[in-house]
Design a protein around this motif. Structure first.
Motif, PDB file in Angstrom:
ATOM      1  N   ALA A  58       0.813  -1.216   0.000  1.00  0.00           N
ATOM      2  CA  ALA A  58       0.000   0.000   0.000  1.00  0.00           C
ATOM      3  C   ALA A  58       0.848   1.268   0.000  1.00  0.00           C
ATOM      4  O   ALA A  58       0.561   2.223  -0.741  1.00  0.00           O
ATOM      5  CB  ALA A  58      -0.942  -0.017   1.202  1.00  0.00           C
ATOM      6  N   TRP A  71      -3.145   3.592   5.820  1.00  0.00           N
ATOM      7  CA  TRP A  71      -3.573   2.321   5.230  1.00  0.00           C
ATOM      8  C   TRP A  71      -3.883   1.316   6.338  1.00  0.00           C
ATOM      9  O   TRP A  71      -3.196   1.265   7.355  1.00  0.00           O
ATOM     10  CB  TRP A  71      -2.481   1.744   4.331  1.00  0.00           C
ATOM     11  CG  TRP A  71      -2.158   2.559   3.119  1.00  0.00           C
ATOM     12  CD1 TRP A  71      -0.978   3.183   2.856  1.00  0.00           C
ATOM     13  CD2 TRP A  71      -3.015   2.820   1.996  1.00  0.00           C
ATOM     14  NE1 TRP A  71      -1.047   3.824   1.639  1.00  0.00           N
ATOM     15  CE2 TRP A  71      -2.277   3.615   1.084  1.00  0.00           C
ATOM     16  CE3 TRP A  71      -4.324   2.464   1.673  1.00  0.00           C
ATOM     17  CZ2 TRP A  71      -2.803   4.066  -0.123  1.00  0.00           C
ATOM     18  CZ3 TRP A  71      -4.857   2.910   0.471  1.00  0.00           C
ATOM     19  CH2 TRP A  71      -4.108   3.692  -0.406  1.00  0.00           C
ATOM     20  N   ALA A  76      -3.323  -3.076   0.472  1.00  0.00           N
ATOM     21  CA  ALA A  76      -4.558  -2.345   0.749  1.00  0.00           C
ATOM     22  C   ALA A  76      -5.743  -2.932  -0.007  1.00  0.00           C
ATOM     23  O   ALA A  76      -5.626  -3.314  -1.175  1.00  0.00           O
ATOM     24  CB  ALA A  76      -4.404  -0.882   0.360  1.00  0.00           C
ATOM     25  N   GLU A  80     -10.222   1.177  -0.138  1.00  0.00           N
ATOM     26  CA  GLU A  80      -9.325   2.172   0.460  1.00  0.00           C
ATOM     27  C   GLU A  80      -8.521   2.907  -0.612  1.00  0.00           C
ATOM     28  O   GLU A  80      -8.236   4.102  -0.472  1.00  0.00           O
ATOM     29  CB  GLU A  80      -8.369   1.507   1.447  1.00  0.00           C
ATOM     30  CG  GLU A  80      -8.978   1.175   2.786  1.00  0.00           C
ATOM     31  CD  GLU A  80      -7.937   0.720   3.790  1.00  0.00           C
ATOM     32  OE1 GLU A  80      -6.805   1.243   3.774  1.00  0.00           O
ATOM     33  OE2 GLU A  80      -8.265  -0.178   4.581  1.00  0.00           O
TER      34      GLU A  80
END
Length: 484
Positions: A58, A71, A76, A80
């Motif tokens: 992420a 995150w 992730a 998101e």
């Protein structure tokens, strides 16, 4: 500085947002971003299936100028990432440039300008067009007899029905790229039965997933250097360089290392010998896009999952009939069958100088000079266009490198020293000849089928190292370009 130029950006996904931010920061506010959908986000808008995650860490899948400390996990989840892009366009005040529900249907170069037509009948004019339409946005549906006869729920993974409750249902998943693997891993615990239909098994590289704690996120917020340790650290970038070195040379030590990791994952992760052989590919690791997963082998062994690598004969009202004679009764069919990755800006009609039709220019295969520009298409730039690097690394970084290249090419036009810029046909033909020859020798050309291959079986990708691409983007060879 000459009078401000008019910019039209096509697409408000990751690369279109990047273009809007960079242009705005440079004071180029005579700008519009046309987005065909109702909101921004590109592939992260289109895809919202169960289990969706990015296969890039992420903190590495962010713009270099917009780190994100909050995150929830190392890899992730898709929602998101979509929220991240929504936040970025507000943080950088570019939402004002974006017009949604605005599909560009044609672009035509006339009298030194681009004439732009939209699906709703509107017209616009631009000095410079940035095509940021992305790659994975035209769903590919399988050619299976009787597909429309199924009376249960059926949809492409990029058209997931969020109202569906998969609990207690008999589910069939067709396709076993990253999407199919993620869907199966997510639904196996709750499905009554799950059948994973695989045309050919995949190599799976084991990775570790973990959630960040509140304390972790607080530490990232308090000390950005902790984010940088991940974003720019050796672990990630050594992995990127190992991967691209392996792609370029299938006999390299880097490829052998990747294959050993995948093989060990299969041998140690799948207990049943028969299932293990069913899941054993017969091609090089990374010949298809390499699958990253931390739980697929576990999930298919812990729950009622059937792996079927035989051929589908037809779809019937209540399920799928195999050529072996076996019939699977199903309530849901998920088509994880990918996208038409060769379309790029299509079906938008693009007509360049001298009436050059992009469809004709791409009749043999989609191509662009260093994945960015096109001969006979002045002041037309692509982000993540054909022949660019693809693989298990961040395409945000690729787009940022490309933007640096584009900015240098545009400078004479923006300064009034030229009206337009485009690569010469000779330079592009030489580039494409070198690229095709090299691409045939990459791991993508070693015998498997994949969405990387064009109609002639040539990988449509950047065939050299990541660092070679970064070097190429650092400074355009202006001898390969015409300015008018």
């Amino acid at each position: 500085m000459s009078e401000k130029k008019r910019f039209v950006v096509i697409g408000a996904g990751m690369s279109g947002i990047l273009a809007a931010i960079k242009l705005s920061e440079a004071g180029q506010d005579n700008l519009v971003v046309y987005e065909k959908a109702q909101t921004i986000g590109g592939t992260w808008r289109e895809n919202h299936y169960p289990g969706l995650t990015c296969d890039v860490p992420a903190h590495c899948y962010t713009y270099s100028f917009a780190p994100h400390p909050d995150w929830s996990a190392f890899y992730a989840p898709g929602p998101e990432i979509q929220s991240y892009f929504q936040r970025v366009i507000d943080d950088y005040d570019v939402r004002r440039f974006i017009q949604t529900d605005s599909e560009v249907t044609h672009c035509a170069w006339k009298d030194g300008k681009w004439e732009i037509g939209l699906a709703d009948g509107r017209r616009d004019e631009a000095d410079i067009v940035i095509a940021a339409s992305g790659v994975l946005h035209h769903p590919r549906y399988p050619d299976i007899e009787g597909l429309r006869n199924f009376e249960g729920a059926m949809f492409h993974s990029a058209r997931w029905d969020d109202a569906l409750d998969p609990s207690g249902k008999r589910i069939g998943v067709i396709g076993n790229g990253s999407t199919g693997v993620q869907i199966v891993s997510a639904l196996a615990p709750t499905a009554r039965e799950l059948v994973h239909f695989q045309r050919s098994p995949q190599w799976i590289l084991p990775v570790t997933q973990f959630e960040y704690t509140d304390a972790d996120r607080a530490a990232f917020r308090a000390d950005p250097a902790k984010v940088d340790e991940i974003r720019y650290g050796e672990e990630y970038w050594n992995g990127v360089r190992r991967f691209t070195s392996a792609i370029v040379d299938p006999d390299s030590p880097q490829m052998k290392e990747i294959e050993e990791l995948c093989l060990r994952n299969l041998e140690e992760g799948v207990r049943d010998p028969e299932l293990r052989e069913t899941l054993r590919p017969n091609y090089h690791a990374a010949c298809k896009r390499l699958i990253y997963s931390w739980n697929y082998y576990d999930r298919i062994q812990e729950h009622d999952v059937v792996i079927d690598t035989s051929a589908i004969d037809r779809v019937e009202k209540r399920g799928i009939h195999m050529k072996s004679g076996k019939f699977y009764e199903l309530d849901v069919i998920a088509l994880a069958t990918g996208f038409h990755a060769d379309k790029f800006i299509k079906p938008t009609k693009v007509i360049g100088a001298g009436g050059q039709d992009l469809d004709d220019f791409w009749a043999r295969r989609p191509t662009a000079h260093y994945a960015v520009t096109l001969p006979s298409f002045p002041n037309f730039f692509m982000l993540n266009g054909p022949t660019g690097p693809v693989g298990n690394f961040s395409l945000i970084d690729i787009a940022e490198l490309q933007w640096g290249y584009i900015a240098q090419l545009m400078r004479p036009v923006l300064q009034g020293d030229a009206s337009w810029v485009a690569p010469t046909r000779e330079a592009h033909a030489a580039y494409e000849e070198r690229r095709v020859e090299a691409a045939r020798n990459t791991v993508f050309g070693t015998g498997c089928t994949s969405w990387y291959l064009d109609a002639e079986g040539v990988p449509g990708t950047w065939p050299w190292s990541y660092d070679a691409f970064a070097d190429a983007m650092s400074k355009p060879n202006l001898d390969e370009y015409k300015f008018g």
